[in-house]
Write a protein that holds these residues in place. Structure first.
Motif, PDB file in Angstrom:
ATOM      1  N   VAL A   8       5.255  -4.552  -8.605  1.00  0.00           N
ATOM      2  CA  VAL A   8       6.160  -5.354  -7.298  1.00  0.00           C
ATOM      3  C   VAL A   8       4.968  -7.054  -7.216  1.00  0.00           C
ATOM      4  N   TYR A  10       5.398 -10.216  -5.284  1.00  0.00           N
ATOM      5  CA  TYR A  10       5.838 -10.954  -4.740  1.00  0.00           C
ATOM      6  C   TYR A  10       5.200 -12.046  -4.645  1.00  0.00           C
ATOM      7  N   SER A  20       8.656 -13.612   1.145  1.00  0.00           N
ATOM      8  CA  SER A  20       8.469 -12.944  -0.312  1.00  0.00           C
ATOM      9  C   SER A  20       7.388 -11.742   0.408  1.00  0.00           C
ATOM     10  N   SER A  23       8.510  -8.799   2.138  1.00  0.00           N
ATOM     11  CA  SER A  23       9.493  -8.011   0.597  1.00  0.00           C
ATOM     12  C   SER A  23       9.600  -7.466   0.271  1.00  0.00           C
ATOM     13  N   GLY A  24       8.002  -7.949  -0.553  1.00  0.00           N
ATOM     14  CA  GLY A  24       7.419  -7.040  -1.620  1.00  0.00           C
ATOM     15  C   GLY A  24       6.406  -6.293  -0.603  1.00  0.00           C
ATOM     16  N   LYS A  25       5.612  -6.456   0.726  1.00  0.00           N
ATOM     17  CA  LYS A  25       4.929  -5.309   0.777  1.00  0.00           C
ATOM     18  C   LYS A  25       5.423  -3.832   1.370  1.00  0.00           C
ATOM     19  N   TYR A  28       6.640  -2.629  -1.823  1.00  0.00           N
ATOM     20  CA  TYR A  28       5.681  -1.115  -2.417  1.00  0.00           C
ATOM     21  C   TYR A  28       5.279  -0.369  -1.316  1.00  0.00           C
ATOM     22  N   LEU A  40       0.879  -3.844  -6.418  1.00  0.00           N
ATOM     23  CA  LEU A  40       1.263  -5.221  -5.510  1.00  0.00           C
ATOM     24  C   LEU A  40       0.813  -6.423  -6.469  1.00  0.00           C
ATOM     25  N   ASP A  42       0.610 -10.538  -6.029  1.00  0.00           N
ATOM     26  CA  ASP A  42       0.898 -12.006  -5.941  1.00  0.00           C
ATOM     27  C   ASP A  42       1.083 -12.925  -7.320  1.00  0.00           C
ATOM     28  N   CYS A  59       9.145  -4.316 -14.068  1.00  0.00           N
ATOM     29  CA  CYS A  59       8.425  -5.404 -12.444  1.00  0.00           C
ATOM     30  C   CYS A  59       9.967  -4.589 -11.320  1.00  0.00           C
ATOM     31  N   ALA A  62      10.021  -8.909  -5.795  1.00  0.00           N
ATOM     32  CA  ALA A  62      10.592  -9.202  -4.102  1.00  0.00           C
ATOM     33  C   ALA A  62      10.137 -10.399  -4.021  1.00  0.00           C
ATOM     34  N   LEU A  63      11.050 -11.348  -5.075  1.00  0.00           N
ATOM     35  CA  LEU A  63      10.298 -12.885  -4.854  1.00  0.00           C
ATOM     36  C   LEU A  63      12.016 -13.579  -3.994  1.00  0.00           C
TER      37      LEU A  63
END
Length: 294
Positions: A8, A10, A20, A23-25, A28, A40, A42, A59, A62-63
């Motif tokens: 993921v 993010y 972001s 969103s990513g968390k 995930y 996860l 960054d 991939c 979630a950016l």
């Protein structure tokens, strides 16, 4: 699908980093609950190394904003030979640039507000929306109805992008239509309490109402969804996204296509998916499935 190792992506380096991260968390956490082997990551200048180090086979992007929605991360993943969620690099590049998107709408007969590229400080419309072409989250956007405010709006928008666009301001209902795997999800009516859906209204709790009771007739509802799908396809998008439009009672004027909309549990795409009967986890898994079918 669960034999895949999911990365993921993010965070990142854009002005929309904080959104972001949330969103990513959320994505995930959902993938972990579903039983996927998930990392996860960054995004920074070492992102390709991090992806390889994680052993990722797909991939989940979630950016938001620059490097995520402008096609650059997708191009890199294409070179690495890794599948990813959402639209390809070209569609992201087009949708991220409001002027390029407009050109595709016009070319494909998608209704959209009249627009001009500003060359001086003279207002092209009685009421104008001034926009930086390559920014998200309503950053640098101004609605103006006089020459003095128009000049100030151009100066402010130019702080965010050298490329600007001015739209005719259409009065009507602000609607957002999420798309998931070729299907238009339930429409959400965006009702900001102060009248303008700007950055403050978007990200301050309680400043905006998001309602599914749109007061559209069945015929209008289906038409708005159709126009949204047409706009999504005109920009070359695939997988999922969100289309913003203004409905003036007769026509649905498309404003833009978001290729990587917010993914928190309270974001608009997950809200629409929930209204369509999906759990957050089911929605995330559908997005992942779309990536692996490419």
């Amino acid at each position: 699908m669960k034999e895949n190792k999911v990365a993921v992506l993010y965070g990142g380096m854009s002005a929309e980093r904080e959104v972001s991260l949330r969103s990513g968390k959320a994505a995930y956490d959902a993938l972990v609950r579903l039983g996927y082997d998930t990392a996860l990551i960054d995004m920074d200048k070492d992102v390709a190394f991090k992806i390889r180090e994680a052993g990722a086979t797909v991939c989940f992007i979630a950016l938001h904003g620059t490097y995520g929605e402008d096609g650059r991360i997708q191009g890199m993943l294409d070179i690495m030979g890794l599948p990813y969620t959402g639209s390809d690099f070209e569609a992201n590049m087009v949708a991220f640039d409001k002027l390029m998107t407009k050109e595709q709408f016009v070319k494909n007969n998608v209704p959209t507000p009249a627009y001009k590229v500003p060359t001086d400080k003279k207002m092209p419309f009685k009421k104008c929306v001034v926009k930086p072409c390559r920014q998200g989250s309503s950053v640098g956007i101004h609605i103006v109805d006089n020459e003095a405010d128009y000049a100030a709006a151009l100066d402010d928008a130019a702080k965010y992008d050298s490329k600007l666009m001015v739209e005719e301001c259409i009065e009507g209902k602000e609607l957002t239509i999420s798309i998931l795997n070729g299907e238009a999800l339930p429409i959400i009516w965006i009702r900001p309490k102060k009248g303008v859906y700007d950055y403050e209204s978007k990200y301050t709790k309680g400043m905006t109402e998001y309602v599914f009771e749109t007061e559209l007739t069945d015929e209008q509802y289906k038409y708005v969804q159709k126009v949204a799908l047409d706009a999504f396809n005109a920009a070359g998008c695939s997988g999922y996204g969100r289309v913003d439009a203004i409905f003036d009672g007769k026509e649905s004027y498309v404003l833009e296509v978001n290729t990587l909309p917010g993914m928190t549990e309270t974001s608009l795409l997950p809200k629409a998916a929930g209204k369509a009967g999906m759990t957050f986890e089911q929605m995330v898994e559908k997005m992942l499935a779309g990536a692996l079918k490419k």
